[in-house]
Design an enzyme around this catalytic site. Structure first.
Site, PDB file in Angstrom:
ATOM      1  N   ARG A  79      65.033  74.906  18.814  1.00 24.98           N
ATOM      2  CA  ARG A  79      65.269  73.973  19.914  1.00 24.98           C
ATOM      3  C   ARG A  79      64.076  73.037  20.072  1.00 24.98           C
ATOM      4  O   ARG A  79      62.927  73.431  19.848  1.00 24.98           O
ATOM      5  CB  ARG A  79      65.480  74.730  21.234  1.00 24.98           C
ATOM      6  CG  ARG A  79      66.681  75.648  21.254  1.00 24.98           C
ATOM      7  CD  ARG A  79      66.662  76.551  22.481  1.00 24.98           C
ATOM      8  NE  ARG A  79      67.762  77.492  22.488  1.00 24.98           N
ATOM      9  CZ  ARG A  79      68.894  77.334  23.172  1.00 24.98           C
ATOM     10  NH1 ARG A  79      69.055  76.252  23.909  1.00 24.98           N
ATOM     11  NH2 ARG A  79      69.842  78.232  23.120  1.00 24.98           N
ATOM     12  N   HIS A 423      67.078  34.511  47.897  1.00 22.11           N
ATOM     13  CA  HIS A 423      67.539  34.512  49.286  1.00 22.11           C
ATOM     14  C   HIS A 423      68.518  35.656  49.532  1.00 22.11           C
ATOM     15  O   HIS A 423      68.380  36.420  50.510  1.00 22.11           O
ATOM     16  CB  HIS A 423      68.205  33.168  49.607  1.00 22.11           C
ATOM     17  CG  HIS A 423      68.742  33.067  51.005  1.00 22.11           C
ATOM     18  ND1 HIS A 423      70.029  33.442  51.322  1.00 22.11           N
ATOM     19  CD2 HIS A 423      68.167  32.663  52.157  1.00 22.11           C
ATOM     20  CE1 HIS A 423      70.225  33.253  52.628  1.00 22.11           C
ATOM     21  NE2 HIS A 423      69.109  32.782  53.149  1.00 22.11           N
ATOM     22  N   ARG A 529      60.558  36.436  61.060  1.00 24.41           N
ATOM     23  CA  ARG A 529      60.784  35.075  60.573  1.00 24.41           C
ATOM     24  C   ARG A 529      61.673  34.347  61.592  1.00 24.41           C
ATOM     25  O   ARG A 529      62.882  34.518  61.602  1.00 24.41           O
ATOM     26  CB  ARG A 529      61.435  35.124  59.188  1.00 24.41           C
ATOM     27  CG  ARG A 529      60.511  35.693  58.120  1.00 24.41           C
ATOM     28  CD  ARG A 529      61.253  36.189  56.897  1.00 24.41           C
ATOM     29  NE  ARG A 529      62.003  37.409  57.196  1.00 24.41           N
ATOM     30  CZ  ARG A 529      62.333  38.322  56.282  1.00 24.41           C
ATOM     31  NH1 ARG A 529      61.977  38.156  55.031  1.00 24.41           N
ATOM     32  NH2 ARG A 529      63.029  39.388  56.623  1.00 24.41           N
ATOM     33  N   ARG A 585      55.972  35.077  62.872  1.00 24.37           N
ATOM     34  CA  ARG A 585      55.601  33.928  62.051  1.00 24.37           C
ATOM     35  C   ARG A 585      56.200  32.666  62.651  1.00 24.37           C
ATOM     36  O   ARG A 585      57.404  32.609  62.926  1.00 24.37           O
ATOM     37  CB  ARG A 585      56.098  34.113  60.613  1.00 24.37           C
ATOM     38  CG  ARG A 585      55.677  32.984  59.679  1.00 24.37           C
ATOM     39  CD  ARG A 585      56.197  33.211  58.270  1.00 24.37           C
ATOM     40  NE  ARG A 585      57.635  32.985  58.161  1.00 24.37           N
ATOM     41  CZ  ARG A 585      58.343  33.160  57.050  1.00 24.37           C
ATOM     42  NH1 ARG A 585      57.750  33.594  55.948  1.00 24.37           N
ATOM     43  NH2 ARG A 585      59.642  32.925  57.023  1.00 24.37           N
ATOM     44  N   GLU A 712      49.741  32.637  51.604  1.00 26.70           N
ATOM     45  CA  GLU A 712      50.816  32.467  50.622  1.00 26.70           C
ATOM     46  C   GLU A 712      50.436  31.528  49.486  1.00 26.70           C
ATOM     47  O   GLU A 712      51.174  31.427  48.508  1.00 26.70           O
ATOM     48  CB  GLU A 712      52.066  31.910  51.305  1.00 26.70           C
ATOM     49  CG  GLU A 712      52.583  32.756  52.441  1.00 26.70           C
ATOM     50  CD  GLU A 712      53.612  32.007  53.267  1.00 26.70           C
ATOM     51  OE1 GLU A 712      54.800  32.057  52.911  1.00 26.70           O
ATOM     52  OE2 GLU A 712      53.200  31.342  54.250  1.00 26.70           O
ATOM     53  N   GLY A 733      51.566  36.987  52.082  1.00 25.33           N
ATOM     54  CA  GLY A 733      52.987  36.824  51.794  1.00 25.33           C
ATOM     55  C   GLY A 733      53.179  36.751  50.294  1.00 25.33           C
ATOM     56  O   GLY A 733      53.131  35.678  49.691  1.00 25.33           O
ATOM     57  N   THR A 734      53.362  37.910  49.674  1.00 29.66           N
ATOM     58  CA  THR A 734      53.313  37.974  48.212  1.00 29.66           C
ATOM     59  C   THR A 734      54.531  37.366  47.523  1.00 29.66           C
ATOM     60  O   THR A 734      54.489  37.128  46.317  1.00 29.66           O
ATOM     61  CB  THR A 734      53.137  39.436  47.757  1.00 29.66           C
ATOM     62  OG1 THR A 734      54.142  40.255  48.380  1.00 29.66           O
ATOM     63  CG2 THR A 734      51.755  39.953  48.131  1.00 29.66           C
ATOM     64  N   ASN A 735      55.615  37.108  48.249  1.00 33.24           N
ATOM     65  CA  ASN A 735      56.746  36.421  47.615  1.00 33.24           C
ATOM     66  C   ASN A 735      56.332  35.016  47.169  1.00 33.24           C
ATOM     67  O   ASN A 735      56.416  34.658  45.995  1.00 33.24           O
ATOM     68  CB  ASN A 735      57.927  36.320  48.589  1.00 33.24           C
ATOM     69  CG  ASN A 735      58.482  37.676  48.968  1.00 33.24           C
ATOM     70  OD1 ASN A 735      58.114  38.691  48.398  1.00 33.24           O
ATOM     71  ND2 ASN A 735      59.374  37.682  49.938  1.00 33.24           N
ATOM     72  N   CYS A 798      52.946  41.419  53.620  1.00 33.28           N
ATOM     73  CA  CYS A 798      54.250  41.374  54.289  1.00 33.28           C
ATOM     74  C   CYS A 798      55.350  40.815  53.396  1.00 33.28           C
ATOM     75  O   CYS A 798      56.446  40.550  53.863  1.00 33.28           O
ATOM     76  CB  CYS A 798      54.170  40.564  55.581  1.00 33.28           C
ATOM     77  SG  CYS A 798      53.737  38.828  55.348  1.00 33.28           S
TER      78      CYS A 798
END
Length: 847
Positions: A79, A423, A529, A585, A712, A733-735, A798
């Site tokens: 095995r 989105h 937001r 914000r 940002e 704001g890492t986006n 965030c």
């Protein structure tokens, strides 16, 4: 394992004292079973380095191999034993050692039919998997099948079937070692998360045949439900009667008493009791829920193997908590055993893994959970279906802010375009809706109200199921499991909070979001937001009136209509959060998002505004920008149209006074978006301070507030020291920061991101897992410079990365104060934060 078997060449080594890293998981598990005095057949482990040498052509010492067959049944199995069980390995080979002489002995002991079946099974397996002969040549059945198989082998190989057991074993070992080292196997295990050069051990085990007089057979037994994790004995037992051929005339028994038929518990209660005893011992000593493979020979049980019970996410949570509650493992280990992302499967409905799936197409699993509904192709159709009480799934090419009302009315969302921070993905996660984006295999025909997907044509109103956890779109209504927010879920997160770690807040835009955040015990709101409050049907006209205003005074008049709406929203948020911090914000998006762009929408707007269509069209065109996400938005809008931020500040402060009078004191945190320069902060701060003074005078009430910046832009990160001089907090704001650092549109990157990741351009989608080398360096630089200027400044993240376990670990190690994520990702973040703290303590990096 038998310590008498040794080898000068170390080909075969006893497994007592071996480490899993050297011999693999199966050898380590068998070693433990033997130490527990369970009836495990004599076994030998080949270390990984030996298997690698065999694959490279190292000669095998036949005399040592011959010792394996001394005593016992004369048959062994081989095995695989990879370091991790999920990495797989070559298939198990049974009945190694059978030859003409042993066949004759077995015929006398257990009947010719059984002996023929054992010999035939090995000849077929050896010919196909070891000698690599054509499988079609060895599909022999019925009388004389064994003789025909042996003749076929000799005709093809120009030699008789090997009779030396040591030679058989040597060829089996060589074949399995080379199979593991082949390109196909490398690709398969890499797909399972294993390195390409992952090692393999092999385990040789004397076979318990499960044939003979009395109760004989083989089976498996498990002690927890693999889907739910509830304690339950299940499995199978296939019994053999003396003189009955293997696989023929065998009787399958239930394990426990069952009205549907005979059970092992009825037929042999002693054997069943032994299995239960072995299962309890394995759980306590191996500290895990196990699946035990066993053989019964004349009523005596042999434990062949024990593997970790395969389980769903919800079962994994229940089992980990149960083991900790029973004192088998400590709570901190239970926390480390649960993958944080697995909690998403407990928060939402899930497609039952036992149910059939009619797959239509696949996309990016942007928001977890599953839902069934009828296809709708517009937000208006979704709202109409919701009004009729019909569950619907909104299908769009991509969503825009105007679709938010339709998303609220839907049970799931499917889009043709988009990525993990598009989105649709961000809003769906906030609402807790299952969502699939980037489903490039679909085509929407609005004129004919149809959806082409996976070569099928579906019409609006047809029923589909969205599995947002796997990214699969299914036809019809699939069987669903309900959420599992039970006491096991609650207990696990209570332990997580006790373990400490970075703080966790929620991104919440509405009172409904805030209620979810409180339900999942977020430590506050890290991002509200405010623009999402304006897409409601009753508020959008007032917003558009403000946009169409020709002067600051006209804008103030329009904003006066919006003020009480904002104040009411903020008051409700403060009341729900009951004194917990709330970060609001200020207005961020470009104004064009609130305006229609198609002919029908423009005509409706002209009618509602009582303006000529030509004037409305010109105004909309004047607000259009080549790249609106890099244009007039965020703080730029607040400086050029300061009355917008004035109104919002007043609404926040008046809500602060109202909510504080009713309950806990409120200290609002106001965040300025899209900052690039210190002067922007100074200008906005001056006006907000003035509004605060005015409200204090008008309401004759003192209150305090904090002003901070959403970092940002790369420049804001680099100039964080300057900005910190005027800020109480910085929230990355890492986006947008990822978008600007890479020069990538987060809405369009899904088109090619899969190719980039598969070809190693990026190790992960940077919109899904924080890019620690690039974007992460900006975070570290910004935090360092901000704290050099203001040592006590609060630093947080965030963006959507705030709910990603790897990104949370980065923020924890960087000394950030908290992360903020979508409400339904708060439990995931709480567990990930606890795991980061535990790892820090184990490595000595965390005080």
């Amino acid at each position: 394992m038998d310590t008498r078997i040794t080898s000068e060449t170390a080909l075969i080594t006893p497994s007592a004292g071996i480490l899993r890293a050297r011999h693999g998981w199966r050898a380590k598990c068998l070693q433990r079973l033997i130490r527990m005095d369970l009836p495990v057949p004599r076994s030998f482990a080949l270390p990984c380095e030996t298997v690698s040498a065999i694959a490279a052509g190292r000669p095998l010492p036949v005399e040592d191999l011959r010792k394996v067959f001394d005593g016992g049944s004369g048959l062994v199995s081989v095995r695989p034993s990879a370091v991790m069980p999920e990495w797989g390995g070559p298939g198990t080979v049974l009945n190694v050692g059978i030859n003409d002489a042993l066949h004759a002995e077995l015929s006398a002991r257990m009947g010719a039919a059984n002996a023929d079946a054992i010999y035939l099974a090995f000849v077929q397996s050896y010919a196909i998997n070891i000698a690599r002969l054509d499988p079609d040549m060895f599909h022999h059945e019925g009388d004389g099948a064994l003789s025909r198989a042996l003749a076929a082998f000799e005709a093809e190989m120009d030699e008789p079937f090997p009779q030396d057991p040591a030679r058989q074993l040597a060829e089996v070992l060589r074949s399995m070692a080379r199979a593991w080292d082949g390109p196909t196997a490398r690709l398969l295990r890499q797909a399972k998360g294993a390195p390409a050069d992952a090692p393999l051990g092999l385990v040789i085990q004397e076979m318990a045949l499960g044939l003979g007089p009395g109760l004989c057979g083989s089976g498996t037994i498990q002690f927890a439900d693999p889907v739910t994790g509830t304690p339950r004995v299940t499995g199978r037992f296939r019994g053999q009667s003396h003189g009955t051929a293997v696989g023929a005339g065998a009787e399958t028994l239930y394990l426990t008493r069952d009205e549907r038929g005979p059970s092992l518990e009825d037929v042999s209660p002693e054997t069943f009791a032994d299995l239960i005893r072995f299962g309890i011992a394995a759980r306590e000593r191996l500290r895990e829920e196990m699946l035990i493979e066993f053989v019964v020979t004349d009523g005596q049980v042999s434990v062949i193997d024990a593997t970790r019970l395969a389980r769903t996410s919800r079962a994994g949570v229940r089992i980990a908590v149960s083991l900790a509650r029973d004192g088998v493992i400590p709570p901190e280990e239970a926390l480390m055993r649960v993958e944080p992302r697995a909690l998403a499967d407990l928060l939402h409905h899930q497609v039952d893994p036992r149910a059939p799936r009619d797959l239509i197409t696949r996309g990016i699993n942007a928001s977890p959970g599953a839902a069934t509904g009828r296809i709708v192709l517009t937000a208006a159709a979704a709202q109409a279906a919701n009004a009729r009480g019909e569950p619907c799934i909104l299908v769009r090419r991509e969503t825009v802010p105007e679709d938010i009302r339709g998303m609220h009315a839907s049970v799931a969302v499917l889009t043709e375009r988009g990525g993990t921070t598009s989105h649709a993905a961000v809003i769906a996660r906030g609402l807790g809706l299952p969502c699939i984006v980037g489903a490039n295999g679909i085509r929407i025909d609005l004129r004919n109200r149809t959806l082409i997907a996976g070569g099928r044509e579906l019409r609006e109103g047809d029923e589909i199921t969205i599995d947002g956890s796997s990214g699969e779109v299914l036809a019809g209504a699939a069987a669903l499991l309900p959420p599992a927010l039970d006491d096991n879920f609650t207990q696990l997160l209570a332990w997580a909070d006790e373990a400490g770690g970075i703080g966790v807040r929620a991104n919440a835009d509405t009172p409904e979001d805030a209620l979810v955040a409180r339900r999942f015990e977020a430590q506050g709101i890290g991002l509200c937001r405010t623009e999402h409050m304006f897409f409601d049907g009753e508020r959008l006209p007032a917003m558009r009136e403000m946009i169409f205003a020709d002067s600051p005074d006209d804008r103030r008049l329009a904003l006066a209509r919006i003020l009480p709406m904002q104040r009411e929203d903020f008051t409700r948020l403060f009341e729900i959060m009951a004194g917990l911090p709330v970060t609001i914000r200020l207005f961020d998006p470009p104004l064009h998002e609130f305006l229609p762009h198609d002919r029908e929408g423009l005509r409706e707007l002209a009618e509602s505004m009582d303006m000529p269509l030509s004037d409305v069209t010109r105004r909309v065109d004047a607000l259009s920008e080549f790249n609106p996400m890099l244009g007039m938005r965020g703080v730029r809008l607040g400086i050029t149209m300061p009355e917008i931020y004035d109104m919002q500040a007043r609404a926040i402060f008046e809500a602060t006074v109202d909510a504080s009078r009713k309950g806990d004191p409120v200290v609002p945190e106001i965040m300025i978006p899209l900052v690039s320069a210190m002067r922007e902060v100074e200008l906005v701060k001056t006006r907000i301070d003035a509004v605060a003074s005015a409200v204090r005078n008008e309401r004759r009430t003192e209150f305090t507030y904090k002003l901070g910046v959403m970092v940002e832009t790369p420049r804001a990160a680099l100039r964080a020291g300057d900005i910190a001089a005027h800020s109480a907090f910085l929230s990355f704001g890492t986006n947008d920061l990822t978008q600007m650092t890479y020069g990538l549109s987060r809405d369009d990157a899904g088109r090619f991101m899969g190719t980039y990741v598969s070809q190693g351009v990026y190790s992960e989608d940077p919109f899904h897992v924080l890019d620690q080398d690039g974007v992460g360096e900006l975070l570290l630089t910004g935090a360092q410079r901000a704290r050099r200027q203001s040592p006590h400044i609060t630093i947080s993240v965030c963006g959507e990365h705030g709910g990603n376990p790897e990104s949370i670990a980065f923020c924890h190690d960087a000394g950030f104060d908290y992360v903020s994520c979508s409400p339904f990702r708060v439990p995931i973040a709480r567990l990930a934060a606890a795991q980061s703290a535990i790892r820090g303590r184990l490595t000595g990096d965390f005080d």
